[in-house]
Scaffold this motif. Structure first.
Motif, PDB file in Angstrom:
ATOM      1  N   LEU A 120      22.939  42.588  39.607  1.00 14.30           N
ATOM      2  CA  LEU A 120      22.205  41.811  40.606  1.00 14.30           C
ATOM      3  C   LEU A 120      22.032  40.364  40.154  1.00 14.30           C
ATOM      4  CD1 LEU A 120      19.443  44.333  41.752  1.00 14.30           C
ATOM      5  CD2 LEU A 120      21.368  43.478  43.097  1.00 14.30           C
ATOM      6  N   GLU A 121      21.779  40.159  38.881  1.00 15.80           N
ATOM      7  CA  GLU A 121      21.653  38.801  38.365  1.00 15.80           C
ATOM      8  C   GLU A 121      22.932  38.013  38.600  1.00 15.80           C
ATOM      9  OE1 GLU A 121      20.583  39.231  34.287  1.00 15.80           O
ATOM     10  OE2 GLU A 121      18.610  40.099  34.740  1.00 15.80           O
ATOM     11  N   ALA A 122      24.077  38.674  38.425  1.00 16.13           N
ATOM     12  CA  ALA A 122      25.362  38.005  38.643  1.00 16.13           C
ATOM     13  C   ALA A 122      25.585  37.711  40.128  1.00 16.13           C
ATOM     14  CB  ALA A 122      26.496  38.860  38.093  1.00 16.13           C
TER      15      ALA A 122
ATOM     16  N   LEU B 259      13.749  38.693  41.896  1.00 13.85           N
ATOM     17  CA  LEU B 259      14.885  38.142  41.166  1.00 13.85           C
ATOM     18  C   LEU B 259      15.114  36.692  41.577  1.00 13.85           C
ATOM     19  CD1 LEU B 259      17.329  38.404  39.300  1.00 13.85           C
ATOM     20  CD2 LEU B 259      18.614  39.347  41.238  1.00 13.85           C
ATOM     21  N   GLY B 260      14.960  36.392  42.873  1.00 15.11           N
ATOM     22  CA  GLY B 260      15.105  35.015  43.324  1.00 15.11           C
ATOM     23  C   GLY B 260      14.154  34.082  42.605  1.00 15.11           C
ATOM     24  N   ARG B 261      12.949  34.552  42.366  1.00 14.50           N
ATOM     25  CA  ARG B 261      11.985  33.751  41.605  1.00 14.50           C
ATOM     26  C   ARG B 261      12.414  33.586  40.148  1.00 14.50           C
ATOM     27  NH1 ARG B 261       5.736  34.936  43.270  1.00 14.50           N
ATOM     28  NH2 ARG B 261       5.847  33.888  45.295  1.00 14.50           N
ATOM     29  N   ASP B 262      12.940  34.662  39.571  1.00 14.68           N
ATOM     30  CA  ASP B 262      13.289  34.616  38.157  1.00 14.68           C
ATOM     31  C   ASP B 262      14.510  33.743  37.883  1.00 14.68           C
ATOM     32  OD1 ASP B 262      11.182  36.262  37.673  1.00 14.68           O
ATOM     33  OD2 ASP B 262      12.357  38.070  37.283  1.00 14.68           O
ATOM     34  N   LEU B 263      15.349  33.530  38.885  1.00 13.49           N
ATOM     35  CA  LEU B 263      16.549  32.719  38.712  1.00 13.49           C
ATOM     36  C   LEU B 263      16.330  31.259  39.090  1.00 13.49           C
ATOM     37  CD1 LEU B 263      19.212  35.165  40.222  1.00 13.49           C
ATOM     38  CD2 LEU B 263      18.804  34.684  37.804  1.00 13.49           C
ATOM     39  N   ALA B 264      15.127  30.922  39.555  1.00 17.36           N
ATOM     40  CA  ALA B 264      14.871  29.592  40.102  1.00 17.36           C
ATOM     41  C   ALA B 264      14.103  28.702  39.136  1.00 17.36           C
ATOM     42  CB  ALA B 264      14.087  29.710  41.407  1.00 17.36           C
ATOM     43  N   ASP B 265      14.232  27.397  39.366  1.00 15.87           N
ATOM     44  CA  ASP B 265      13.419  26.413  38.638  1.00 15.87           C
ATOM     45  C   ASP B 265      12.084  26.178  39.333  1.00 15.87           C
ATOM     46  OD1 ASP B 265      15.416  25.751  36.668  1.00 15.87           O
ATOM     47  OD2 ASP B 265      16.437  24.555  38.182  1.00 15.87           O
TER      48      ASP B 265
ATOM     49  N   GLN C 156      23.214  49.590  46.445  1.00 18.91           N
ATOM     50  CA  GLN C 156      24.664  49.645  46.395  1.00 18.91           C
ATOM     51  C   GLN C 156      25.287  48.427  47.053  1.00 18.91           C
ATOM     52  OE1 GLN C 156      25.677  53.389  48.297  1.00 18.91           O
ATOM     53  NE2 GLN C 156      25.758  54.401  46.325  1.00 18.91           N
ATOM     54  N   SER C 157      26.414  48.004  46.507  1.00 19.27           N
ATOM     55  CA  SER C 157      27.202  46.951  47.120  1.00 19.27           C
ATOM     56  C   SER C 157      28.217  47.589  48.057  1.00 19.27           C
ATOM     57  CB  SER C 157      27.921  46.129  46.046  1.00 19.27           C
ATOM     58  OG  SER C 157      28.836  45.232  46.636  1.00 19.27           O
TER      59      SER C 157
ATOM     60  N   GLU D 199      26.299  51.949  42.651  1.00 15.42           N
ATOM     61  CA  GLU D 199      24.986  51.489  42.225  1.00 15.42           C
ATOM     62  C   GLU D 199      25.091  50.237  41.363  1.00 15.42           C
ATOM     63  OE1 GLU D 199      21.997  52.591  43.056  1.00 15.42           O
ATOM     64  OE2 GLU D 199      22.881  54.073  44.409  1.00 15.42           O
ATOM     65  N   LEU D 200      24.188  49.304  41.614  1.00 10.58           N
ATOM     66  CA  LEU D 200      24.180  48.048  40.875  1.00 10.58           C
ATOM     67  C   LEU D 200      23.085  48.054  39.824  1.00 10.58           C
ATOM     68  CD1 LEU D 200      24.606  45.503  43.809  1.00 10.58           C
ATOM     69  CD2 LEU D 200      26.365  46.367  42.272  1.00 10.58           C
ATOM     70  N   SER D 201      23.406  47.591  38.643  1.00 10.59           N
ATOM     71  CA  SER D 201      22.422  47.449  37.575  1.00 10.59           C
ATOM     72  C   SER D 201      21.674  46.138  37.734  1.00 10.59           C
ATOM     73  CB  SER D 201      23.128  47.473  36.214  1.00 10.59           C
ATOM     74  OG  SER D 201      23.942  46.314  36.065  1.00 10.59           O
ATOM     75  N   GLY D 202      20.642  45.958  36.906  1.00 11.41           N
ATOM     76  CA  GLY D 202      19.906  44.705  36.932  1.00 11.41           C
ATOM     77  C   GLY D 202      20.792  43.514  36.613  1.00 11.41           C
TER      78      GLY D 202
END
Length: 246
Positions: free
Chosen positions: A17-19, A64-70, A2-3, A11-14
């Motif tokens: 969280l990406e946003a 998620l940090g890994r998935d958003l990174a180069d 939750q935020s 509740e936050l969706s996937g």
């Protein structure tokens, strides 16, 4: 998850969280996010690793940090202590990365003054993409290169982190997700190279001799951060701080 700040959105969706954790768009320079978990009394580890402090919510944000990174930036000590391997190229991860505009999985970039890494370790043998070794002009990297590593030389006696980040950015690797350890984090702070800190506070008291998330021999000038978001789950608090533009 939750935020609770800045918006109590439940509740936050996937995709939510990406946003929340998205990197800035149209980056023209390296942008460094640092990920850490610590206990409520400030310990960075239990029995020499961070695993005992983690939780499903923390792992979700970590992945998620890994998935958003180069690229994933890690110090050599952390690679050895945590027995690092390459980022797993699972179907779910690859689908999300494709949806977000990435190709494949990010490489692990290891900062090491001496290139003291085992070419038979999982970093080299269990990876979908070759690791990057960020080291000095004098380090002997022949065995690591033979094991498939790309070598970037960014300094004489020690690694110049600003130069290292520029070399990564020159390869299109501008979204940089640093996973520690404390020594590398402290050096990034001292060089004023941290743009965002994602810190999970575990509801645990550890005491003992565990270190802090940033630990270096050279004192750094305090760097002001702005609180960007607070998420909570099961007593774990996920804090996100960004460089204060004020």
């Amino acid at each position: 998850m939750q935020s609770v700040w800045p918006d109590r959105t439940g509740e936050l969706s996937g995709s939510d969280l990406e946003a929340v954790y998205a990197y800035p768009e149209n980056l023209d320079r390296p942008w460094v996010q640092v990920n850490f978990v610590a206990s409520a009394d400030g310990a960075v580890e239990i029995d020499t690793t961070s695993a005992g402090l983690s939780h499903a919510a923390d792992r979700k944000v970590f992945l998620l940090g890994r998935d958003l990174a180069d690229v994933i930036l890690v110090g050599a000590g952390t690679v050895r202590a945590e027995n690092y391997r390459g980022v797993v190229a699972g179907a779910k991860r690859l689908e999300r990365r494709r949806r977000l505009g990435f190709t494949g999985v990010p490489p692990i970039a290891v900062v090491t003054r001496t290139a003291d890494l085992d070419p038979a370790s999982r970093l080299f043998t269990e990876t979908a993409v070759p690791p990057i070794v960020v080291t000095t002009d004098t380090a002997d990297t022949r065995a690591l290169e033979a094991a498939g590593a790309e070598v970037l030389r960014a300094g004489g006696d020690d690694v110049d982190l600003a130069r290292a980040l520029d070399l990564l950015a020159a390869r299109g690797l501008r979204r940089i997700d640093c996973e520690g350890g404390p020594g590398l984090f402290a050096r990034l702070v001292a060089a004023d190279l941290v743009d965002q800190l994602c810190l999970t506070v575990a509801p645990l008291l550890v005491a003992g001799t565990a270190g802090r998330i940033a630990a270096g021999a050279t004192p750094a000038v305090p760097r002001r951060l702005a609180l960007a978001s607070i998420l909570v789950e099961d007593g774990f608090t996920l804090l996100r701080y960004r460089r204060d533009a004020g």
